[in-house]
Design an enzyme around this catalytic site. Structure first.
Site, PDB file in Angstrom:
ATOM      1  N   GLY A 250       0.823  -1.208   0.000  1.00  0.00           N
ATOM      2  CA  GLY A 250       0.000   0.000   0.000  1.00  0.00           C
ATOM      3  C   GLY A 250       0.853   1.252   0.000  1.00  0.00           C
ATOM      4  O   GLY A 250       0.814   2.042  -0.922  1.00  0.00           O
ATOM      5  N   PHE A 251       1.605   1.418   1.091  1.00  0.00           N
ATOM      6  CA  PHE A 251       2.497   2.588   1.256  1.00  0.00           C
ATOM      7  C   PHE A 251       1.715   3.895   1.197  1.00  0.00           C
ATOM      8  O   PHE A 251       2.281   4.936   0.864  1.00  0.00           O
ATOM      9  CB  PHE A 251       3.625   2.554   0.208  1.00  0.00           C
ATOM     10  N   THR A 478       2.797  -5.445   6.502  1.00  0.00           N
ATOM     11  CA  THR A 478       3.383  -4.894   7.710  1.00  0.00           C
ATOM     12  C   THR A 478       3.526  -5.921   8.822  1.00  0.00           C
ATOM     13  O   THR A 478       4.322  -5.747   9.732  1.00  0.00           O
ATOM     14  CB  THR A 478       2.478  -3.768   8.198  1.00  0.00           C
ATOM     15  N   GLY A 519      -1.082   1.686  12.758  1.00  0.00           N
ATOM     16  CA  GLY A 519      -1.863   0.458  12.696  1.00  0.00           C
ATOM     17  C   GLY A 519      -1.520  -0.533  13.786  1.00  0.00           C
ATOM     18  O   GLY A 519      -2.413  -1.058  14.459  1.00  0.00           O
ATOM     19  N   ILE A 624       8.871  -3.726  20.845  1.00  0.00           N
ATOM     20  CA  ILE A 624       8.857  -4.423  19.558  1.00  0.00           C
ATOM     21  C   ILE A 624       7.921  -5.622  19.688  1.00  0.00           C
ATOM     22  O   ILE A 624       8.081  -6.454  20.591  1.00  0.00           O
ATOM     23  CB  ILE A 624      10.285  -4.885  19.184  1.00  0.00           C
ATOM     24  N   LEU A 625       6.956  -5.701  18.794  1.00  0.00           N
ATOM     25  CA  LEU A 625       5.919  -6.727  18.916  1.00  0.00           C
ATOM     26  C   LEU A 625       6.322  -8.032  18.241  1.00  0.00           C
ATOM     27  O   LEU A 625       5.919  -9.112  18.670  1.00  0.00           O
ATOM     28  CB  LEU A 625       4.604  -6.199  18.327  1.00  0.00           C
ATOM     29  N   LYS A 628      11.006 -10.081  14.009  1.00  0.00           N
ATOM     30  CA  LYS A 628      11.270 -10.406  12.601  1.00  0.00           C
ATOM     31  C   LYS A 628      10.551  -9.424  11.676  1.00  0.00           C
ATOM     32  O   LYS A 628      11.171  -8.816  10.787  1.00  0.00           O
ATOM     33  CB  LYS A 628      10.810 -11.843  12.316  1.00  0.00           C
ATOM     34  N   THR A 629       9.247  -9.250  11.886  1.00  0.00           N
ATOM     35  CA  THR A 629       8.502  -8.362  10.979  1.00  0.00           C
ATOM     36  C   THR A 629       8.904  -6.905  11.206  1.00  0.00           C
ATOM     37  O   THR A 629       8.896  -6.107  10.267  1.00  0.00           O
ATOM     38  CB  THR A 629       6.985  -8.532  11.142  1.00  0.00           C
ATOM     39  N   GLU A 700       7.236   3.633   8.910  1.00  0.00           N
ATOM     40  CA  GLU A 700       7.516   4.910   8.265  1.00  0.00           C
ATOM     41  C   GLU A 700       8.801   5.528   8.803  1.00  0.00           C
ATOM     42  O   GLU A 700       9.559   6.153   8.060  1.00  0.00           O
ATOM     43  CB  GLU A 700       6.350   5.866   8.479  1.00  0.00           C
TER      44      GLU A 700
END
Lengths: 737, 176, 322
Positions: A250-251, A478, A519, A624-625, A628-629, A700
């Site tokens: 999307g960006f 994301t 998000g 950080i949730l 890796k992602t 971002e």
């Protein structure tokens, strides 16, 4: 099965989080580098995107582009097209869009295909039995025009600029500070229009059931998209359902309802058949949003001690007439560096070129690299190491508003990053050469405001002790599927494979959607609250205080009792609903995400080509949730920065405003070989003012600064300052001896 | 006209009324194999990469009728959930994708690319045009025909290197 | 894409002398057909006519028109004797495209001029007599040599640049029999008929490309572009230099990205031939190459870029051979 037992929690962020719930849970899944749960679907081609999984009988639509830049459509060869094989309809409906909706608009954007505002604007939809027939017919469409292109404004130099009063600010006397400063820079930078170019071009398939429309599309924010589509069609949002289970990037380009969605819905209603409309790649470039070009004047001053006394940032951007969005270029400038005397200016010009909208980190993505390049110029003028110069000027509190920071880790990021990168090996400008290549290092701070947006989610704990997360949140790459699964699993003490996360359906509770890097924090908090409501109910059933309840691996443990969740549930289903809302912490504190980026480049003294040899960054963005992602988000953002620094530019023909390089062959997003090894480091961080998870935005932040670090590295390599992005080889060549 | 393709080992006959149908659209719209993606439709992104008669190609730049009698492998034929190929598992392990849209093309391309390396094909980076060692730069160059706007390139390189060096072993460890 | 008739040709005879448009790899033709820049009425699928071998021809090599770019670049004898050709091919496009693109098809590749691709703007190449939008438009990628007032487009390929430098010969057959065209003369200058990219006549088909005996020496193909891979050349330099006792006994140079055809300047080669390498000499050779070079504004940089790249390539080719 009996009705679920419903519980709910709504939380407004009026106070910093003191509960630290996620530091006290026992499962230990949150934050781990868990593989994406949808990974097997994505690597096997079984995840279904917008233009897939068509209902039976689907027919195809293709949008027709305007060949003029300004004026009116006065006639159309509809009859000829209708006579072509397979053509079912030629639609020129006044509800069709001029441009996609801006993010979070929740109402239809400017409508009407008859008045032309820019070259390439969609003026009709041709629908045919097959894709091949529709494309052929659409390319044979001929419109008659009342052509006013001669009155169009296509280049910023000819635009009239507005300066909205609410977007100007000043403090002290910047002119005087500049005059009296020991060192000052007053420089102008230019950044070009850019395109999101997500790999999945916008696409939608629509079908009706009575007065109810279902749209399978590629969108980021289903709650507002539903309202936008309903408004565009003139129906109630209750009669709209949007499905976006997988979004191919999307960006920001898919924040708002777009041409294809509205056109597909109109055509499907008219024909009584499902209609699929996919934008061609060239249409993606010229009819969805662009990032605005910018002209930026930066004024910075400091004393002999390297302490800043003045900060000025004036920006000139553009958009179509009557569009309210304008790239907020100066967004981070008011609070990034110290200085008593400050001035912010924002100017919007009106152009007859493709609509400008949000693209990954609107504002900071182009504002931060430019201010960071100017900071480098001032550091150089003052003879101070660029990292040290930045460290000297990090404010204690927001120097413009006087508000405290919720957290400011910029100094930590710079210090730690410089050490990991090997900044001490940086040499004087132009001092390092390997064969024909000049080598240089550069640094830039990365700053992006942090936001929280209302979001609701449902977490359903089923009698067998498995859970389902439901929200209309999207995963645009994301990692929403990952982190929402992990959050629910963490709070409910479940292994991740016992949690199923269902997203991308506007019939589910309305989330923040994906945008503005809010998000994860927003939808994540809602899932956490929903799960917490369920957890509290479980505590009740265990006859204990929630604080004394341990949930782990599907067991509930309190004092010396240990029971499976199925035993605790006794056949019941617990359904928790969680809602997060922003509150006073967004007002009384300046919230931002922080980072420091480092680049090493090689510049050819023969051709002027620039290769990025190494990138590294240190970020502080709260909890950080998923390691890796989160890392992937950062890598991706930084590579966006490579494109911005070196390759990406929409080339506009000054005669008609057309985007001449509107494809992936000539608009150069980075390719694999352009990208070096990238090191990412996250500082252990929490921001209790941000949200109950104490997490902040990432995706971002990573693209704010990279381009600054790269141009600063080019300056270090060559001794030359490049103030026009992207730094293509022709610009370098001009300065090489 | 009838076009017979062997797709992922199964013979499929398409009754094509229109020779304009690209191989990509034939797969996606007429054989319901939507794992192969359309990113640009002009050979500029690589999302539509499939393997035809053992070689990776852009399926968007080929007409379906030109492939009568050909053997085609799509991502669906590489491995399915529960039975993923080592390359697919390596992509998951190294997070070699984000949105996932370019991913099938990346995996098809990587699978065929390793075969090209095994055959000793040079790349523009292979200085003496001799047999290539699979350095990171060689992987990058050979995968540059597959764009990824989420920009997972470093992870894609890691995944391919891992798969090339015995992803099977790593998988066994994962499973253990 | 306009409707067309399709047939599968079984031999060159099914195509030669017909009005059908041959399609092989399709990597450029289908691209253009989707935009309706190309609108052939009949397509002859030539993928099954044979002509897909690489064979010895005396000391040279004959490359069939249907040999895929990948096969040509990887062919052991090409790598050994004509490495310039391998390097040029490998510098172009992507692995996927090279697996489809053919020797003959690549010679037929059309320009990347933005306006050629845009049906809504004038273009003399696409619609003769309509005008040239690139002149006065965005022309960063356009020609600095051999352009005309009617067209400033470039030939975008790499393979043909190497073939030109290697003195390859294109073998074609038409209704009136076979003929040979020097690779250097295969592409035309735009003049007042830019709709014609090359010298191939109606009804003719490319059968093969003949490479003369290997030259030995150093073979360098340096391609300068906006991205490190998967991008068209802004400027490319193809060079073969054979050194003998400190002098350049053989020099072959061709340039891509700068003209409507691979650019070859015999005078520049003659100037270098037999001489000892020196920066001054290289510069004079560049003068000869750039004789008459004209920028259009955005592409002015190609003039110094070509000079610098040529100098660097010649320095590299002659390095350590004294």
């Amino acid at each position: 099965m009996s009705d679920p037992i419903e519980v709910s929690l709504t939380h407004r962020m009026n106070f910093p989080d003191k509960e630290d719930l996620l530091d006290r849970t026992a499962q230990g899944i949150l934050g781990t580098p868990m593989d994406r749960p949808e990974g097997p679907l994505k690597v096997s081609g079984t995840a279904t995107y917008a233009d897939e999984d068509h209902p039976p009988g689907t027919v195809y639509g293709w949008l027709v582009r305007s060949s003029i830049s300004k004026g009116w459509v006065t006639g159309f060869n509809t009859r000829d097209l209708r006579a072509m094989p397979g053509v079912l309809a030629v639609i020129r409906d006044k509800r069709m869009l001029r441009n996609p909706a801006q993010g979070q608009a929740s109402k239809a954007p400017y409508q009407g295909p008859a008045e032309i505002f820019y070259k390439g604007q969609p003026i009709a939809l041709v629908v045919a039995e097959t894709f091949e027939q529709a494309r052929d017919a659409a390319l044979n469409a001929r419109a008659d025009y009342d052509d006013r292109s001669a009155k169009g404004v296509f280049v910023p130099a000819e635009a009239k600029y507005e300066a909205p009063r609410s977007q100007q600010a000043s403090k002290g006397d910047l002119d005087e500070a500049m005059d009296e400063a020991a060192f000052a820079v007053d420089v102008e930078y230019h950044t070009p229009s850019m395109s999101h170019a997500a790999m999945e071009p916008h696409a939608a398939v629509a079908w009706w059931d009575g007065g109810h429309v279902t749209l399978r599309g590629s969108y980021q924010m289903l709650g507002s998209n539903k309202a936008e589509l309903a408004d565009a069609l003139g129906i109630s949002p209750r009669n709209v359902r949007i499905l976006s289970p997988y979004v191919g990037g999307g960006f920001g380009s898919k924040l708002g309802i777009s041409h294809e969605g509205v056109a597909a819905a109109i055509a499907a209603q008219k024909l009584g058949r499902p209609v699929a409309v996919a934008l061609h790649r060239r249409q993606q470039f010229e009819t969805t949003h662009r990032r605005s070009e910018s002209r930026q004047r930066i004024r910075l001053s400091c004393g002999a001690d390297g302490r800043m006394t003045g900060v000025g940032h004036d920006a000139w951007v553009s958009n179509l007439p009557a569009e309210s969005f304008s790239e907020p270029v100066t967004q981070a400038t008011p609070f990034t560096y110290d200085g008593e005397n400050r001035q912010i200016g924002h100017h919007v010009g009106r152009l007859n070129i493709t609509c400008a909208g949000s693209m990954r980190a609107p504002g900071e993505a182009i504002g931060v690299p430019v201010t960071e390049a100017a900071m480098d110029e001032l550091a150089q003028a003052a003879g101070i190491d660029p990292v040290e110069f930045r460290l000297r000027n990090i404010p204690e509190k927001d120097p413009s508003s006087g508000r405290p920071f919720s957290s400011n880790r910029l100094a930590d990021c710079l210090t730690r990053g410089a050490e990991s990168f090997g900044w001490k090996d940086r040499r004087e400008n132009g001092a390092r050469r390997e064969g024909e290549w000049l080598i240089g290092m550069g640094v830039a701070s990365a700053i992006r405001v942090n936001m929280l947006v209302p979001s609701t989610a449902r977490v359903i704990l089923l009698p067998d002790g498995t859970a389902r997360v439901e929200t209309d949140m999207t995963d645009i790459g994301t990692g929403s599927y990952s982190i929402l699964t992990q959050i629910a699993a963490e709070v409910l003490g479940l292994p991740a494979d016992r949690v199923t996360t269902v997203l991308g359906d506007s019939d589910l509770p309305q989330s923040s959607g994906s945008g503005g890097s809010f998000g994860a924090a927003s939808s994540g908090s809602s899932v956490m609250l929903a799960a917490k409501a369920v957890r509290e109910k479980l505590a009740k059933r265990m006859d204990c205080d929630p604080d004394d309840l341990t949930l782990k691996d599907g067991y509930a443990i309190a004092e010396n009792r240990r029971r499976t969740l199925a035993e605790v549930l006794e056949g019941d289903t617990l359904q928790g609903t969680g809602t997060i809302k922003k509150g006073l912490t967004s007002v009384d504190h300046q919230q931002a995400c922080w980072g420091a980026q480092f680049a090493e480049v090689a510049v050819s003294t023969v051709t002027g080509e620039v290769h990025v040899r190494r990138l590294a960054a240190t970020f502080a963005c709260g909890r950080i949730l998923n390691a890796k992602t989160a890392r992937s988000q950062c890598i991706g953002g930084m590579i966006f920065g490579i494109g911005q620094a070196l390759h990406e530019e929409i080339s506009t023909d000054a005669r008609d405003g057309s985007f001449v390089n509107r494809d992936l062959a000539e608009y150069h997003v980075p390719a694999n070989l352009d990208v070096p090894h990238i090191d990412i480091e996250f500082l252990n961080d929490r921001d209790p003012y941000a949200n109950p998870m104490q997490a902040k935005g990432i995706g971002e932040l990573a693209c704010c600064g990279t381009a600054g670090a790269i141009v600063n590295a080019i300056a270090n390599a060559t001794g030359e300052r490049f103030r026009s992005f992207p730094v293509t080889l022709d610009k370098v060549l001009e300065r090489l001896g | 006209m009838d076009v017979t393709l062997t797709v992922n080992g199964a013979q499929r006959t398409l009754q094509l009324d229109d020779p304009r149908v690209s191989l990509l659209d034939a797969l996606r719209q007429r054989l319901d194999l939507t794992g192969t993606k359309k990113g640009c439709d002009h050979g500029q992104c690589g999302a539509c990469t499939v393997i035809v008669n053992g070689r990776r190609i852009n399926s968007c730049l080929s007409l379906a009728v030109m492939h009568d009698g050909d053997e085609i492998t799509t991502i669906e034929g590489i491995g399915q959930p529960g039975d993923l190929a080592p390359m697919q598992q390596a992509f998951i392990r190294h997070d070699g994708f984000q949105c996932g849209y370019c991913t099938p093309g990346q995996i098809m391309s990587a699978t065929a690319m390793l075969d090209e390396v095994r055959q000793g094909w040079p790349s523009q980076l292979s200085g003496d045009l001799g047999p290539a060692e699979l350095t990171d730069d060689e992987i990058r160059e050979r995968m540059s025909g597959n764009l990824c706007r989420c920009s997972c390139y470093p992870n894609i390189v890691d995944a391919i290197r891992d798969a090339a060096q015995g992803g099977d072993r790593a998988n066994a460890e994962d499973a253990a | 894409m306009k409707a067309f008739d399709y047939y599968r040709a079984e031999s060159p005879a099914d195509v030669i002398g017909t009005d059908a448009r041959p399609i092989a790899g399709g990597t450029n033709l289908l691209d253009l057909m989707k935009h309706q820049v190309e609108t052939p009425d009949r397509l002859a699928d030539v993928n099954h006519v044979g002509l897909d071998g690489i064979e010895r021809d005396g000391d040279g090599l004959r490359v069939g028109a249907l040999v895929r770019n990948s096969d040509l670049a990887a062919d052991p004898s090409v790598r050994e004797g004509w490495p310039l050709l391998s390097r040029a091919i490998l510098a172009g496009a992507s692995g996927q495209i090279r697996n489809r693109a053919t020797t003959g098809g690549n010679l037929m590749q059309r320009t990347r001029c933005y306006y050629f691709y845009d049906l809504d703007t004038p273009c003399n190449k696409r619609a003769p007599g309509s005008g040239c939008s690139a002149i006065g438009g965005v022309n960063r990628i356009h020609a600095i040599l051999g352009a005309s007032g009617d067209c400033i487009a470039t030939y975008p390929g790499d393979m043909a640049v190497a073939m030109s430098a290697l003195d390859a010969v294109v073998e074609v057959e038409g209704p009136n029999g076979r003929r040979e065209i020097a690779a250097t003369d295969f592409h035309r200058l735009p003049g007042d008929a830019p709709q014609r990219d090359n010298d191939l006549q109606p009804g003719e088909m490319i059968l093969s490309v003949r490479l003369p005996a290997p030259l030995g020496g150093k073979h360098i193909y340096r391609k300068v572009r906006d991205r490190r891979s998967y991008a068209f050349a802004l400027v490319s330099v193809a060079a073969v230099v054979v050194m003998d006792a400190g002098r350049m006994s053989t020099v072959r140079l061709a340039f891509g990205g700068v003209a409507h055809k691979p650019w070859r300047v015999p005078a520049a080669e003659a100037l270098l031939q037999g001489q000892a390498p020196s920066p001054d000499l290289f510069d004079r050779a560049a003068d000869a190459v750039l004789d008459g070079a004209t920028g259009q504004g955005h592409n002015d940089f190609k003039i110094p870029l070509l000079r610098r790249t040529l100098n660097a390539v010649l320095a590299e080719a002659t390095e350590g051979s004294k």
